[in-house]
Design a protein around this motif. Structure first.
Motif, PDB file in Angstrom:
ATOM      1  N   ALA A 176       0.764  -1.274  -0.149  1.00  0.00           N
ATOM      2  CA  ALA A 176      -0.056   0.029   0.024  1.00  0.00           C
ATOM      3  C   ALA A 176       0.707   1.294  -0.061  1.00  0.00           C
ATOM      4  CB  ALA A 176      -1.017  -0.089   1.146  1.00  0.00           C
ATOM      5  N   GLN A 177       2.133   1.361   0.714  1.00  0.00           N
ATOM      6  CA  GLN A 177       2.800   2.460   1.036  1.00  0.00           C
ATOM      7  C   GLN A 177       3.479   2.563  -0.396  1.00  0.00           C
ATOM      8  OE1 GLN A 177       6.160   2.679   3.512  1.00  0.00           O
ATOM      9  NE2 GLN A 177       5.513   4.679   4.189  1.00  0.00           N
ATOM     10  N   MET A 178       4.066   1.515  -0.950  1.00  0.00           N
ATOM     11  CA  MET A 178       4.694   1.499  -2.096  1.00  0.00           C
ATOM     12  C   MET A 178       3.821   2.140  -3.433  1.00  0.00           C
ATOM     13  SD  MET A 178       5.112  -0.389  -5.481  1.00  0.00           S
ATOM     14  CE  MET A 178       4.640  -1.697  -5.311  1.00  0.00           C
ATOM     15  N   ALA A 179       2.450   1.489  -3.440  1.00  0.00           N
ATOM     16  CA  ALA A 179       1.732   2.304  -4.493  1.00  0.00           C
ATOM     17  C   ALA A 179       1.462   3.745  -4.288  1.00  0.00           C
ATOM     18  CB  ALA A 179       0.265   1.349  -4.249  1.00  0.00           C
ATOM     19  N   GLY A 180       1.378   4.172  -3.066  1.00  0.00           N
ATOM     20  CA  GLY A 180       1.430   5.575  -2.954  1.00  0.00           C
ATOM     21  C   GLY A 180       2.524   6.573  -3.185  1.00  0.00           C
ATOM     22  N   ILE A 181       3.690   5.612  -3.319  1.00  0.00           N
ATOM     23  CA  ILE A 181       4.768   6.651  -3.561  1.00  0.00           C
ATOM     24  C   ILE A 181       4.989   6.290  -5.070  1.00  0.00           C
ATOM     25  CG2 ILE A 181       7.494   6.582  -3.376  1.00  0.00           C
ATOM     26  CD1 ILE A 181       7.170   5.377  -0.595  1.00  0.00           C
ATOM     27  N   GLY A 182       4.834   5.314  -5.702  1.00  0.00           N
ATOM     28  CA  GLY A 182       5.195   5.458  -7.091  1.00  0.00           C
ATOM     29  C   GLY A 182       4.198   4.606  -7.983  1.00  0.00           C
TER      30      GLY A 182
ATOM     31  N   ALA B  28       8.448  10.781  -2.661  1.00  0.00           N
ATOM     32  CA  ALA B  28       8.354  10.617  -1.151  1.00  0.00           C
ATOM     33  C   ALA B  28       9.819  11.335  -0.902  1.00  0.00           C
ATOM     34  CB  ALA B  28       8.748   9.052  -0.699  1.00  0.00           C
ATOM     35  N   THR B  29      10.062  11.474   0.605  1.00  0.00           N
ATOM     36  CA  THR B  29      11.191  12.115   1.084  1.00  0.00           C
ATOM     37  C   THR B  29      12.334  10.664   0.621  1.00  0.00           C
ATOM     38  OG1 THR B  29      10.318  13.332   2.896  1.00  0.00           O
ATOM     39  CG2 THR B  29      12.864  12.615   3.076  1.00  0.00           C
ATOM     40  N   GLY B  30      13.368  11.275  -0.027  1.00  0.00           N
ATOM     41  CA  GLY B  30      14.294  10.334  -0.426  1.00  0.00           C
ATOM     42  C   GLY B  30      14.314   9.936  -2.111  1.00  0.00           C
ATOM     43  N   GLY B  31      13.046  10.399  -2.398  1.00  0.00           N
ATOM     44  CA  GLY B  31      12.848  10.098  -3.796  1.00  0.00           C
ATOM     45  C   GLY B  31      12.618   8.750  -4.358  1.00  0.00           C
ATOM     46  N   SER B  32      13.057   8.345  -5.530  1.00  0.00           N
ATOM     47  CA  SER B  32      13.000   7.049  -5.983  1.00  0.00           C
ATOM     48  C   SER B  32      13.922   5.872  -5.500  1.00  0.00           C
ATOM     49  CB  SER B  32      13.389   7.079  -7.415  1.00  0.00           C
ATOM     50  OG  SER B  32      12.316   7.795  -8.247  1.00  0.00           O
TER      51      SER B  32
ATOM     52  N   ALA C 112      16.002  32.944  -1.523  1.00  0.00           N
ATOM     53  CA  ALA C 112      17.341  32.269  -1.509  1.00  0.00           C
ATOM     54  C   ALA C 112      18.509  32.751  -2.184  1.00  0.00           C
ATOM     55  CB  ALA C 112      17.501  30.619  -1.425  1.00  0.00           C
ATOM     56  N   LYS C 113      19.567  32.586  -1.889  1.00  0.00           N
ATOM     57  CA  LYS C 113      20.798  33.045  -2.943  1.00  0.00           C
ATOM     58  C   LYS C 113      20.819  32.136  -4.088  1.00  0.00           C
ATOM     59  CE  LYS C 113      23.759  34.565   0.934  1.00  0.00           C
ATOM     60  NZ  LYS C 113      24.914  34.377   1.579  1.00  0.00           N
ATOM     61  N   VAL C 114      20.578  30.708  -3.918  1.00  0.00           N
ATOM     62  CA  VAL C 114      20.669  30.067  -5.258  1.00  0.00           C
ATOM     63  C   VAL C 114      19.463  28.810  -4.879  1.00  0.00           C
ATOM     64  CG1 VAL C 114      22.977  30.075  -5.610  1.00  0.00           C
ATOM     65  CG2 VAL C 114      22.081  28.402  -4.035  1.00  0.00           C
ATOM     66  N   VAL C 115      18.984  28.470  -6.207  1.00  0.00           N
ATOM     67  CA  VAL C 115      17.814  27.501  -6.187  1.00  0.00           C
ATOM     68  C   VAL C 115      18.369  26.325  -7.002  1.00  0.00           C
ATOM     69  CG1 VAL C 115      15.453  26.950  -6.963  1.00  0.00           C
ATOM     70  CG2 VAL C 115      15.948  29.262  -6.015  1.00  0.00           C
ATOM     71  N   ILE C 116      18.325  25.197  -6.314  1.00  0.00           N
ATOM     72  CA  ILE C 116      18.648  23.794  -7.041  1.00  0.00           C
ATOM     73  C   ILE C 116      17.384  23.064  -7.353  1.00  0.00           C
ATOM     74  CG2 ILE C 116      20.197  21.846  -6.960  1.00  0.00           C
ATOM     75  CD1 ILE C 116      20.832  24.433  -4.417  1.00  0.00           C
ATOM     76  N   LEU C 117      17.200  22.940  -8.742  1.00  0.00           N
ATOM     77  CA  LEU C 117      16.182  22.012  -9.028  1.00  0.00           C
ATOM     78  C   LEU C 117      16.619  20.468  -8.891  1.00  0.00           C
ATOM     79  CD1 LEU C 117      14.389  23.529 -12.112  1.00  0.00           C
ATOM     80  CD2 LEU C 117      14.079  23.952  -9.477  1.00  0.00           C
ATOM     81  N   ALA C 118      16.049  19.597  -8.046  1.00  0.00           N
ATOM     82  CA  ALA C 118      16.283  18.115  -8.221  1.00  0.00           C
ATOM     83  C   ALA C 118      14.956  17.647  -8.008  1.00  0.00           C
ATOM     84  CB  ALA C 118      17.110  18.137  -6.877  1.00  0.00           C
ATOM     85  N   GLY C 119      14.018  17.864  -8.832  1.00  0.00           N
ATOM     86  CA  GLY C 119      12.734  17.272  -8.833  1.00  0.00           C
ATOM     87  C   GLY C 119      12.529  15.777  -9.371  1.00  0.00           C
ATOM     88  N   GLY C 120      13.767  15.492 -10.298  1.00  0.00           N
ATOM     89  CA  GLY C 120      13.753  14.346 -10.805  1.00  0.00           C
ATOM     90  C   GLY C 120      13.766  14.417 -12.464  1.00  0.00           C
ATOM     91  N   GLY C 121      13.616  13.377 -13.146  1.00  0.00           N
ATOM     92  CA  GLY C 121      13.629  13.476 -14.631  1.00  0.00           C
ATOM     93  C   GLY C 121      12.457  14.242 -15.279  1.00  0.00           C
ATOM     94  N   ILE C 122      11.376  14.023 -14.395  1.00  0.00           N
ATOM     95  CA  ILE C 122       9.992  14.408 -14.962  1.00  0.00           C
ATOM     96  C   ILE C 122       9.809  15.952 -14.113  1.00  0.00           C
ATOM     97  CG2 ILE C 122       7.571  14.204 -14.973  1.00  0.00           C
ATOM     98  CD1 ILE C 122       8.133  11.074 -15.156  1.00  0.00           C
TER      99      ILE C 122
ATOM    100  N   THR D 139      21.759   6.098  -9.596  1.00  0.00           N
ATOM    101  CA  THR D 139      21.637   6.919  -8.342  1.00  0.00           C
ATOM    102  C   THR D 139      23.211   7.226  -7.847  1.00  0.00           C
ATOM    103  OG1 THR D 139      20.000   5.255  -7.379  1.00  0.00           O
ATOM    104  CG2 THR D 139      21.521   6.219  -5.850  1.00  0.00           C
ATOM    105  N   LEU D 140      24.233   6.487  -8.439  1.00  0.00           N
ATOM    106  CA  LEU D 140      25.646   6.867  -7.597  1.00  0.00           C
ATOM    107  C   LEU D 140      26.023   8.026  -8.369  1.00  0.00           C
ATOM    108  CD1 LEU D 140      27.965   6.202  -5.884  1.00  0.00           C
ATOM    109  CD2 LEU D 140      28.648   4.372  -7.617  1.00  0.00           C
ATOM    110  N   THR D 141      25.472   7.870  -9.709  1.00  0.00           N
ATOM    111  CA  THR D 141      26.023   9.183 -10.592  1.00  0.00           C
ATOM    112  C   THR D 141      25.554  10.368  -9.982  1.00  0.00           C
ATOM    113  OG1 THR D 141      26.257   7.857 -12.169  1.00  0.00           O
ATOM    114  CG2 THR D 141      26.004  10.205 -12.841  1.00  0.00           C
ATOM    115  N   LEU D 142      24.291  10.621  -9.569  1.00  0.00           N
ATOM    116  CA  LEU D 142      23.494  11.558  -9.150  1.00  0.00           C
ATOM    117  C   LEU D 142      24.155  12.038  -7.784  1.00  0.00           C
ATOM    118  CD1 LEU D 142      19.838  10.886 -10.011  1.00  0.00           C
ATOM    119  CD2 LEU D 142      21.541  12.450 -11.152  1.00  0.00           C
ATOM    120  N   LEU D 143      24.675  10.929  -6.915  1.00  0.00           N
ATOM    121  CA  LEU D 143      25.195  11.359  -5.717  1.00  0.00           C
ATOM    122  C   LEU D 143      26.339  12.056  -5.832  1.00  0.00           C
ATOM    123  CD1 LEU D 143      24.677   7.989  -3.541  1.00  0.00           C
ATOM    124  CD2 LEU D 143      23.391  10.247  -3.149  1.00  0.00           C
TER     125      LEU D 143
END
Length: 430
Positions: free
Chosen positions: A46-52, A73-77, A216-226, A412-416
């Motif tokens: 149920a929680q997985m379905a709500g997230i993705g 969700a917090t932590g994204g994909s 803010a001084k800077v804004v970073i978009l990290a909302g994902g590929g969509i 994941t590792l590339t984005l980190l």
């Protein structure tokens, strides 16, 4: 909450969390806005379905019936992924003016990255590996972001959201950022980037039904590929539709009479054939997901064979196409993509036959790595430069949307590494 921060990060997946942690560690005032929930992971369907799996938010159906999934969700994909730590193609980034090696080394030193010990390699993964190796294929254990001391043999919750803390997620970085003073707001949907005299100066977001604006001084978009392309469009900073990549996947399955499994870490081992744009891995999934695959292709006769069925993931490096718009996501496979899938599924079927599997069938294709719409060095109207800067001063992007295309790797590792590098660069400017 203060009315002004040094940095606002929109999205809390691997890229955003990495930037936020890096800046917070250096004493910067950081706000992270996450559209999804920060509720503890329970490892339930149920929680997985709500997230993705909510249509139009976490799941998108394309014209050719392909399913695209992302995690809200917090932590994204990272809450739902298979925790595979594929190394970034350093040479490709170096050609774009990005030296990821130092940041990658930092990530490897700080995070739980390594192959699973033999005792955590499930019987289904073992059987597939043996068949592939006996066929002369370079099948091997994959690097995972899993804590072996905590991981439980016979568990199946990786893809549901590990409730035991065995699987690493970007929430670990957010916890550390919070300890260093960062503010993390969940259920906060960014609506647009605020600009003054052409420069990004803040974000307007919606939370609990009320609109808020923070600077803010800077804004970073990290909302994902969509998410990031959509937010750029809503802010008047991108075309109405942007082509993207999605790393299409097909699951190829076959049953054995002499095995009982169905509960093990997925993608424990596999192989990559970069010259062919193909990668493979074992893909043992929870029973409801397996049954969904069987139903979608009409294999009702295989519904109750989950514990005896081997599954191989076939992933391709697809061509950019389709479009991400303000209210839609659409992408169909091109001829070259379909040919790659055909070759990959044929190879997977041979491996399963070598393992002694019968009743072979395969799922429709699906995808979970949308990206590339704002590719670094892409030269498009909304691409970023080697510093991940947009054409709008003060606005940066750090998520899968900046990945150079085509891709074909778990990002994941590339984005980190990209997030850590961006955090260090921004620290030098602040």
């Amino acid at each position: 909450m203060p009315a002004r921060y040094d940095a606002i990060v929109i999205g809390s997946g691997p890229g955003g969390a990495s930037v936020a942690q890096s800046l917070a560690r250096h004493g910067q005032r950081v706000l992270v806005l996450e559209q999804g929930s920060g509720a503890p992971l329970r490892g339930t369907l149920a929680q997985m379905a709500g997230i993705g799996a909510i249509p139009g938010k976490g799941a998108f159906l394309h014209r050719d019936a392909s399913l695209l999934v992302r995690g809200l969700a917090t932590g994204g994909s990272s809450t739902l992924n298979f925790a595979t730590a594929a190394a970034p193609p350093l040479e490709r980034f170096a050609a774009l003016g990005i030296d990821l090696a130092p940041s990658l080394a930092e990530c490897r030193a700080e995070l739980p990255i390594g192959q699973l010990p033999d005792e955590l390699l499930g019987p289904m993964a073992r059987r597939i590996m043996q068949a592939a190796l006996s066929s002369g294929l370079p099948w091997q254990k994959l690097d995972k972001m899993i804590r072996p001391a905590v991981c439980r043999t016979g568990c199946w919750r990786c893809v549901y959201g590990c409730p035991f803390g065995a699987k690493w997620t970007a929430r670990d970085l957010l916890d550390d950022a919070r300890l260093h003073g960062a503010h993390i707001l969940d259920n906060a949907q960014a609506m647009r980037v605020v600009r003054e005299q052409g420069r990004a100066t803040g974000v307007e977001y919606l939370r609990d039904g009320a609109a808020h604006t923070v600077q803010a001084k800077v804004v970073i978009l990290a909302g994902g590929g969509i998410g990031s392309p959509r937010l750029l469009h809503a802010s008047g900073l991108a075309p109405r539709s942007l082509p993207f990549i999605s790393d299409p996947v097909v699951a190829v399955m076959g049953a054995l009479d002499d095995i009982e499994g169905g509960a093990e870490v997925p993608m424990a081992a596999g192989m990559a054939l970069p010259e062919e744009g193909l990668s493979f891995a074992d893909l043992t999934l929870p029973r409801p997901m397996y049954q969904a695959f069987a139903l979608q292709v009409g294999r009702i006769d295989r519904l109750f064979a989950h514990r005896r069925t081997l599954s191989i993931m076939v992933k391709i490096r697809d061509q950019a196409g389709g479009g991400i718009g303000p209210h839609w996501v659409d992408k169909t496979l091109q001829t070259e993509d379909r040919e790659r899938l055909r070759r990959g599924t044929a190879m997977a079927r041979r491996i399963l036959s070598q393992a002694g599997a019968r009743h072979l069938f395969q799922s429709w294709h699906f995808a979970a790595h949308p990206g590339g719409a704002l590719a670094v060095g892409g030269g498009g109207p909304a691409s970023v430069d080697s510093e991940l800067r947009t054409a709008t001063p003060g606005l940066y992007i750090c998520d899968a949307s900046v990945l150079p295309v085509p891709w074909g790797l778990p990002p994941t590792l590339t984005l980190l590494a990209l997030g850590k590098r961006l955090g260090h660069r921004l620290q030098e400017l602040m």
